[in-house]
Design a protein around this motif. Structure first.
Motif, mmCIF file in Angstrom:
data_model
loop_
_atom_site.group_PDB
_atom_site.id
_atom_site.type_symbol
_atom_site.label_atom_id
_atom_site.label_comp_id
_atom_site.label_asym_id
_atom_site.label_seq_id
_atom_site.Cartn_x
_atom_site.Cartn_y
_atom_site.Cartn_z
ATOM 1 N N ALA A 107 18.076 -59.400 -99.322
ATOM 2 C CA ALA A 107 16.885 -59.087 -98.521
ATOM 3 C C ALA A 107 15.773 -60.086 -98.815
ATOM 4 C CB ALA A 107 16.428 -57.652 -98.799
ATOM 5 N N ASP A 108 15.920 -61.285 -98.293
ATOM 6 C CA ASP A 108 14.950 -62.352 -98.499
ATOM 7 C C ASP A 108 14.700 -63.023 -97.154
ATOM 8 O OD1 ASP A 108 13.762 -64.963 -99.118
ATOM 9 O OD2 ASP A 108 14.202 -64.466 -101.197
ATOM 10 N N HIS A 109 13.451 -62.988 -96.723
ATOM 11 C CA HIS A 109 13.079 -63.495 -95.407
ATOM 12 C C HIS A 109 13.409 -64.977 -95.250
ATOM 13 C CE1 HIS A 109 9.855 -62.779 -92.043
ATOM 14 N NE2 HIS A 109 11.027 -63.142 -91.561
ATOM 15 N N ARG A 110 13.411 -65.713 -96.353
ATOM 16 C CA ARG A 110 13.658 -67.156 -96.294
ATOM 17 C C ARG A 110 15.096 -67.490 -95.915
ATOM 18 N NH1 ARG A 110 11.528 -68.189 -102.285
ATOM 19 N NH2 ARG A 110 12.818 -66.310 -102.506
ATOM 20 N N LEU A 111 15.981 -66.515 -96.003
ATOM 21 C CA LEU A 111 17.396 -66.744 -95.713
ATOM 22 C C LEU A 111 17.785 -66.360 -94.294
ATOM 23 C CD1 LEU A 111 18.985 -65.232 -98.968
ATOM 24 C CD2 LEU A 111 18.025 -67.521 -98.615
ATOM 25 N N ILE A 112 16.857 -65.772 -93.539
ATOM 26 C CA ILE A 112 17.192 -65.139 -92.261
ATOM 27 C C ILE A 112 16.421 -65.820 -91.140
ATOM 28 C CG2 ILE A 112 17.247 -62.958 -91.004
ATOM 29 C CD1 ILE A 112 17.134 -61.543 -93.742
ATOM 30 N N ASP A 113 17.145 -66.292 -90.132
ATOM 31 C CA ASP A 113 16.490 -66.994 -89.025
ATOM 32 C C ASP A 113 15.514 -66.088 -88.271
ATOM 33 O OD1 ASP A 113 17.960 -69.171 -89.722
ATOM 34 O OD2 ASP A 113 18.927 -69.457 -87.777
ATOM 35 N N ALA A 114 15.945 -64.888 -87.909
ATOM 36 C CA ALA A 114 15.104 -63.946 -87.178
ATOM 37 C C ALA A 114 15.343 -62.557 -87.767
ATOM 38 C CB ALA A 114 15.421 -63.968 -85.682
ATOM 39 N N ALA A 115 14.471 -62.126 -88.679
ATOM 40 C CA ALA A 115 14.696 -60.902 -89.452
ATOM 41 C C ALA A 115 14.247 -59.645 -88.719
ATOM 42 C CB ALA A 115 13.986 -60.992 -90.798
#
Length: 391
Positions: A107-115
């Motif tokens: 659960a890390d926003h930096r890993l997800i293109d569109a969270a």
């Protein structure tokens, strides 16, 4: 009275007007069926430097090692740019990765293109996410799924039952609950409306249609059926069980790394290489969502070949016991859902409340505000590089 046609029935998109597109990860390695492997993948990323870290990360136009993004709402992941990040892996969270396939996500926003932060803001123990399955001609699988977990399924829209955390403000057309309650002569809850939708939803050219009724006994029958479906879909109550003698067991030990999945319909046996599980009802093996067999999809997610040297290649070297337990439960859930399908097919909606009726009552059309997320920012959310996001 005549039964309602799909053309007369209101659409789910109007009854539950706020919807969100599913999250788009952009890379596969932040998700997996084993949380320990996710932490090992993160550690491998943190140990790599320069071009090696960038290659492992698998950058896209939406996310690179230099992307500046805030925290996911309600999560404690870091906000420094990944190009210089250090430290332990953010705690993985349970998600619905595919139909009936519960996996884990870093659960890390930096890993997800569109969270889709608006989904994370309303995700809690009271929330129920409704996921629209793609309608496939002649398919027999469910058109709607429901889950307490954050859903990652694509491409269908996600409709949270509540617009705010804590089960506040149902995502229903304003006035719908009161109108139905008056027509049926009883008090209704948002979950009752969802249960009815799960039991009665039908495919229509314009979308998912939900025939409504003003017959109290028929409503009670449909809601009871829908609550049964909801318990199996969410799997957050007592562990579901088939009757004695029909419960699946491991009859021959599963191998350390099974590569093939085969079903013997005559013996009702599921073969994972030389491993055997039985009895497995044909209805569980045949269970499909959007034209894809659920058990095959679940198995492939744990055994499909991955490219060596990638973070996705970091995964269990042997088949974990937890996967066997999850497979037995999945077989049970699919079998029990299949047993309820004839009741759904036999449920004929009479004394209809049509879309035209709802328009006459002022319930439809819904205002644009009902299709947008509610403002739920009651606390600071950390933005990029540790800065607080402005509310």
């Amino acid at each position: 009275m005549p039964s309602v046609t799909h053309d007369d029935a209101p659409l789910l998109a109007d009854l539950m007007p706020w919807s969100v597109a599913p999250p788009r990860l952009g890379r596969g390695w932040p998700t997996g069926p084993d949380p320990a492997s996710l932490k090992a993948r993160w550690d491998a990323l943190m140990k790599a430097e320069g071009p090696d870290r960038e290659a492992l990360f698998e950058p896209t136009r939406s996310r690179t090692l230099r992307s500046a993004v805030g925290q996911l709402p309600g999560r404690s992941g870091g906000t420094e740019k990944l190009v210089r990040a250090t430290g332990p892996c953010p705690e993985p969270v349970r998600v619905l990765h595919a139909p009936f396939d519960e996996q884990w996500l870093i659960a890390d926003h930096r890993l997800i293109d569109a969270a889709r932060p608006e989904l994370w803001r309303v995700a809690d123990e009271q929330q129920i996410f409704v996921v629209e399955a793609t309608a496939v001609p002649d398919a027999t699988g469910p058109l709607l799924l429901a889950t307490s977990l954050l859903p990652l399924l694509r491409p269908g829209r996600i409709r949270p039952l509540y617009r705010r955390p804590g089960g506040e403000e149902p995502n229903l057309a304003p006035g719908l609950l009161e109108h139905l309650g008056t027509r049926l002569g009883r008090s209704l809850t948002p979950v009752d409306v969802l249960a009815w939708a799960l039991a009665t939803v039908r495919y229509a050219p314009a979308g998912h249609a939900v025939p409504l009724t003003q017959e109290p006994e028929l409503w009670s029958q449909g809601v009871e059926l829908g609550h049964g479906l909801l318990r199996l879909l969410r799997r957050n109550g007592d562990r579901p069980k088939l009757p004695g003698g029909r419960r699946p067991y491991v009859r021959a030990p599963l191998p350390a790394r099974p590569l093939t999945l085969h079903y013997d319909r005559e013996e009702e046996t599921l073969h994972l290489d030389e491993g055997r599980i039985s009895p497995v009802p044909p209805e569980a093996w045949d269970f499909e969502v959007s034209g894809a067999r659920v058990l095959e999809q679940w198995f492939a997610a744990r055994t499909a070949e991955v490219e060596p040297g990638t973070l996705s290649a970091i995964r269990p070297t042997t088949w974990p016991q937890t996967w066997t337990s999850e497979l037995l439960e999945l077989i049970t859930v699919l079998a029990l859902l299949a047993e309820l399908r004839p009741q759904q097919e036999e449920l004929t909606v009479t004394a209809p409340i049509t879309a035209a009726d709802l328009k006459k009552a002022g319930v439809l059309p819904v205002q644009d505000a009902a299709r947008r997320p509610a403002s739920v920012l009651d606390h600071h959310e950390e933005g990029p590089e540790g800065q607080f996001a402005l509310l």
